[in-house]
Design an enzyme around this catalytic site. Structure first.
Site, PDB file in Angstrom:
ATOM      1  N   GLY A 101       0.634  -1.157  -0.006  1.00 46.42           N
ATOM      2  CA  GLY A 101       0.021  -0.124  -0.051  1.00 46.42           C
ATOM      3  C   GLY A 101       1.031   1.494  -0.141  1.00 46.42           C
ATOM      4  NE  ARG A 129      -4.537  -1.684   2.126  1.00 45.46           N
ATOM      5  CZ  ARG A 129      -3.206  -1.470   2.586  1.00 45.46           C
ATOM      6  NH1 ARG A 129      -2.066  -2.052   2.377  1.00 45.46           N
ATOM      7  NH2 ARG A 129      -3.047  -0.558   3.757  1.00 45.46           N
ATOM      8  CD  GLN A 176       0.140   3.741   2.914  1.00 39.05           C
ATOM      9  OE1 GLN A 176      -1.101   3.799   2.624  1.00 39.05           O
ATOM     10  NE2 GLN A 176       0.750   2.509   3.675  1.00 39.05           N
ATOM     11  CG  ASP A 327       1.733  -0.478  10.386  1.00 43.82           C
ATOM     12  OD1 ASP A 327       0.683  -0.429   9.856  1.00 43.82           O
ATOM     13  OD2 ASP A 327       2.545  -0.004   9.763  1.00 43.82           O
ATOM     14  CE  LYS A 354      -3.423   1.103   8.409  1.00 48.30           C
ATOM     15  NZ  LYS A 354      -2.525   1.998   8.002  1.00 48.30           N
ATOM     16  NE  ARG A 403       2.903  -3.904   9.591  1.00 46.13           N
ATOM     17  CZ  ARG A 403       4.285  -3.736   9.545  1.00 46.13           C
ATOM     18  NH1 ARG A 403       5.233  -4.319  10.143  1.00 46.13           N
ATOM     19  NH2 ARG A 403       4.586  -2.980   8.667  1.00 46.13           N
TER      20      ARG A 403
END
Ligand code: S3P
Length: 450
Positions: A101, A129, A176, A327, A354, A403
């Site tokens: 991303g 996304r 971002q 995150d 995410k 993750r």
């Protein structure tokens, strides 16, 4: 489903006494930005300690496709020969950003004020996304985009032929989006202004200054006001990428929950826009020390020492801390499972968009392993079972999310019956040496069929 090829199931077995030093790889956010800013400067930048994960390698390939010369020496130093702001060439083929991303959104910003057309795609996770959060502000510069429904990839961006600078208030707390607007502003005349009501990671601002752009940041009642003067000539830099605090989170948290552990994770940046997890763990009563606290390149850096912490308590995580640990909520929820009492996490709607819907992915997997989770659209709670109370034993879905995979493998190192992740291959996007690094500390993993 795997990112590339067949799924790679992996089981983490209950461990005792993780110990030693964990040298985690370079920072993912800074690695992407080093390549992109290197490609936008005039001349040759050198990068040491670049994260060589799939996400960043996709950005390196993208920079080549836009005309920069990107190479790696045998010793692992990267060189980027940039084309200058506004110098991007039109790529001949579709740009595949894989799972990244950050990669796709920053690159879209970087090309949107140059009169070229580029088409972007990625893996199944990235194609699901939201990209409207990027294309909305890019349209204000004069760029046009054509994507799938709900602004999803694949998407074609037609860069603005006569870009105009913009003033943009971030509707979501996203580094971002902020970065995409600032990178687009580089090739617009005049001043581009981004206002962020909640502070997010500030690597782009720091690095733009380092590359010679004029950027002013002011704290005001409406938030941080960032003003960039357009059309600078960016000067190539020599960059030492610091180690990634988001990757450090995994050995640190594993040490806190595995009985008898004592692990040192050296050289971790504690930039306040990134270090929320470590503060939260300390608030919970974790035995987590900042050793050898020092300043490197103007930022606080420490060696993190984490020891088994059987007396952690659940807490209400301050919502204003969310952006600085966005995150890290998946691995925090794992630690919370081994604390006493409830951990409450609010103001975290962004977790739903995410690499996966991280609240749903963690809630489903934690429940399957015997941990009670409650959730709403922008909050969730985990009820801890104490240091030896988590049964484990289930197989969980990683959902193409590195993750999620690493968080559940850490859960398995401390749960009574281990934990299996259906596909560990996404870990290569951000932390390719995760398994060997954890094994070096004494963890053991079993591949399916082994
Ligand atoms: C990143 C920003 C964050 C974070 C991501 C990296 C960056 O995303 O989740 O892993 O490098 O700018 P958002 O900007 O969407 O919050």
């Amino acid at each position: 489903m795997s990112a590339h090829g067949p799924a790679q199931p992996l089981t983490a077995v209950k461990a005792t006494g993780l110990s030693g030093e964990a040298h985690v790889p370079g920072d993912k956010s800074i690695s992407h930005r080093s390549l992109i800013l290197g490609a936008l400067s005039v001349g040759e930048s050198r990068i040491r300690g670049l994260l060589e994960g799939d996400d960043v390698l996709a950005t390196a390939n993208a920079m080549r496709a836009f005309g920069a010369d990107v190479s790696r020496s045998e010793a692992g130093e990267w060189t980027v020969h940039g084309v200058g702001t506004g110098g991007f060439a039109e790529p001949e083929d579709v740009i595949d950003c894989g799972n990244a991303g950050t990669g796709v959104r920053l690159i879209m910003g970087a090309m949107a004020t140059t009169p070229i057309t580029a088409t972007f795609t990625g893996d199944a996770s990235l194609r699901s996304r939201p990209m409207a959060r990027i294309t909305d502000p890019l349209a204000l510069f004069g760029a046009t985009s054509y994507g799938r429904s709900k602004g999803r990839l694949p998407m074609t961006i037609v860069g603005a032929a006569s870009p105009v600078p913009v003033r943009y208030t971030l509707p979501v707390p996203s580094a971002q989006v902020k970065s995409a607007v600032l990178l687009a502003g580089l090739n617009a005349p005049g001043e581009t202004v981004v206002i962020e009501p909640e502070a997010t990671r500030d690597h782009t601002e720091r690095m733009l200054r380092g590359f010679g752009a004029t950027l002013n940041v002011e704290d005001t009642p409406e938030g941080r006001v960032i003003t960039l003067t357009g059309e600078p000539e960016l000067k190539p830099q020599s960059i030492d990428v610091p180690r990634d605090p988001s990757s450090a989170a995994f050995p640190v948290c594993a040490a806190l929950i595995v009985e008898g552990s004592d692990v040192l994770v050296p050289n971790i940046g504690l930039n306040p826009t990134r270090a929320g997890l470590f503060e939260t763990l300390r608030d919970m009563g974790a035995d987590l020390a900042y050793e050898n606290l020092r300043e490197v390149g103007g930022e606080p850096v420490a060696d993190l020492r984490a020891r088994f912490s059987p007396e952690m308590k659940g807490i209400e995580v301050p919502p204003e801390r969310a952006a600085s640990m966005i995150d890290e909520y998946p691995i925090l929820s794992v630690v919370a499972s081994f604390a006493e009492g409830q951990t409450v996490m609010r103001g975290v709607k962004e977790l739903r968009v995410k690499e996966s819907d991280r609240i749903d992915a963690m809630a489903t997997g934690l429940r399957a392993n015997g941990v009670a989770v409650d959730e709403g659209e922008d909050w969730w709670t985990v009820t801890g079972l104490g240091p030896s109370g988590v049964p484990g034993g289930a197989t969980v879905a990683a959902r193409l999310d590195h993750r999620i995979a690493m968080s559940f493998l850490c859960l398995g190192l401390a749960a009574r019956n281990g934990v299996t992740v259906d596909d560990a291959s996404p870990i290569a996007t951000s932390f390719p040496v995760f398994q060997s690094l954890m094994e070096g500390l004494g963890a053991s993993f079993r591949h399916a069929g082994a």
